[in-house]
Design an enzyme around this catalytic site. Structure first.
Site, PDB file in Angstrom:
ATOM      1  CE1 TYR A 213      39.196   8.786  69.977  1.00 22.32           C
ATOM      2  CE2 TYR A 213      41.126   7.735  70.599  1.00 22.32           C
ATOM      3  CZ  TYR A 213      40.563   8.807  70.511  1.00 22.32           C
ATOM      4  OH  TYR A 213      41.274  10.061  70.351  1.00 22.32           O
TER       5      TYR A 213
ATOM      6  CE  LYS B  10      40.834  10.334  73.535  1.00 20.80           C
ATOM      7  NZ  LYS B  10      41.940  10.994  74.372  1.00 20.80           N
TER       8      LYS B  10
END
Lengths: 339, 318
Positions: free
Chosen positions: B174, B178
């Site tokens: 993740y 990001k």
């Protein structure tokens, strides 16, 4: 009596300051136990050219076993000769392997091959230098070119890190992983939409793993070099937008050898983020957030300089972009990108 | 500094929102509707889209507003292009004025349990889902910057996360994505000065949404432990702060004090909103973040034994 108190206080302060300096210098000047590459097995991707090859040769000069991995067999053969020329003792094992490391399977196969001369024991340190840059305007990109950019910057290192960590954890090897991001992993600007996101992503992965690998005793490092005068750099400049070249015209780069030396020094002294020049240090200190710092004192100075100087620099970058608008309109029209 | 410059008004602007059928994306879409905008939401689930459309209608301010909901998969250039084409139809092909790119999902886990597939899936859902829509929100279809029509500033709003400012155990599928969104936003904020398009990127922390519950079902225990004192926010609160940030022209938009501290401490050469406020937040960060980080590292180290058992159970140790 007051004089005695003054003396005692001053002496205590001096002692305290001395202790703080000593503690800082233990980190700053590497008086703590330094990692020694001698007779460690070092696995280098992107190891047949540029900074990767320079790093491989430097490791060889420092007595390490070196396995280099890349795709081009001819380059690999030549690189192996250069490693041999750097040999320090007959015990060292030098190998060159042709594998594509931007898949987990390819990376795992490369690591398995490299482990063979060591009875299956995986390398102690992984230097992930694979990567390439193809700048251009965002409006000229396609799904394919954006994906290729991510393959060449992020996946080229992430899947090797994946295969390497699984192997190291399985075998209980308390090794090292060294990622290669870029100063374009600290900031970005016009022309780098296929490169900067991947280099930022490498930082994100390194930040995650630096934390997570405390579970395994595996060290993580990530380098943020600026311009490296390598074959890759010449390739990159052939396609780079004019406005980006203009903004970069005052940049000073470094040779692969200089960059490799600074990276190896950083790995040896246990630095997490490794920057190679003053500008790199300023960016590192100004973007650290909760990232582990090497020196809170030095970073404060660099950060302060950055707080004042970076906005001024940024203003001039923005200015150059705005001045380029008319020329860019003509450029778009020529390519039918304007209705 | 105090927002006296001309503020962007969503009223009668054509707004295109991906990830718009749930969570912060839907809350943002509803807020735009409440502010008089035309709103087009895109996601994959038709049932959720239908329900979302009803909620948009409930927020209608005047009869001129147009609300539409489209089912498209935006993590390919073709899918994004088709979605935007559909959204441009009611406007004679003129593309949207503002793009809110909220598509994204998190599936945390230990790195050694990931595969090439799971790492690629993370990138698809979280980075490409926003990057390709940005790619197709074509300046190509906009009038040249010198013409009057383009004086209307176009806007793109990316959604990163505080996990785009820092990372830790459990977020390897993740956080890179990001961070990548931040990298793209930083590039385009510079590059889109060529076109008069403004770029914004939001960095929310925990959002109490259906996505968050999904995420916590698979999150490693050690990560949950570190995050147990985190305070989150509702999608509505997050949406309001993001819209305020877009209206007042902020590049990086953070939604709470922790976000502000991270933003100020990682800015580098990024355009700041307030050099004065950032100095204060940065100073607090310089002292507090290392202390916090130390406790995070501590928690991870204490978890070693339990983790070894976990690995052995799954056959990941020889």
């Amino acid at each position: 009596m007051p004089d005695a108190w003054v003396s005692v206080s001053l002496t205590s302060l001096a002692l305290l300051a001395g202790l703080v300096l000593l503690a800082a210098s233990v980190n700053m000047f590497g008086l703590s136990k330094r990692w020694d590459p001698s007779l460690k097995h070092c696995f280098v991707t992107g190891g047949s050219s540029g900074a990767g090859l320079a790093l491989a040769k430097l490791l060889a000069q420092n007595g390490a076993h070196v396995s280099i991995v890349a795709r081009d067999q001819a380059k690999l053969n030549k690189a192996l000769e250069e490693l041999e020329a750097a040999r320090q003792n007959p015990q060292q094992v030098f190998r060159a392997y042709s594998f594509s490391v931007n898949t987990e399977a390819g990376s795992a196969a490369a690591i398995e091959a490299a482990s063979e001369p060591f009875d299956g024991r995986c390398p102690d340190a992984f230097f992930l230098c694979a990567g390439a840059s193809r700048p251009g305007f965002f409006v000229e990109q396609t799904e394919e070119s954006l994906r290729t950019g991510m393959e060449q910057t992020y996946y080229a290192q992430a899947f090797t890190a994946l295969a390497a960590s699984k192997t190291m954890v399985q075998q209980g090897v308390k090794g090292k992983i060294v990622f290669c991001s870029s100063i374009l992993g600290y900031f970005s600007m016009v022309g780098y939409s296929t490169y900067s996101p991947g280099k930022f992503a490498i930082r994100g992965l390194a930040e995650t793993l630096q934390s997570e690998f405390m579970l395994y005793g595996i060290d993580v490092h990530v380098a943020f070099p600026g311009t490296i005068y390598s074959p890759g750099y010449s390739e990159e400049n052939r396609v780079k937008p004019k406005v980006t070249l203009k903004i970069e015209e005052t940049d000073e780069g470094a040779t692969p050898e200089v960059v490799a030396k600074i990276i190896l020094d950083g790995v040896r002294s246990g630095k997490f983020h490794i920057t190679v020049d003053f500008i790199g240090n300023v960016f590192r200190s100004s973007t650290a957030g909760s990232t582990e710092r090497n020196s809170y004192a030095l970073d404060w100075v660099h950060g302060l300089i950055g707080y004042i100087a970076l906005p001024i620099w940024r203003n001039s970058v923005d200015s150059t972009v705005l001045k380029h608008r008319e020329e860019h309109e003509a450029y778009l029209r020529e390519r039918g990108l304007r209705s």
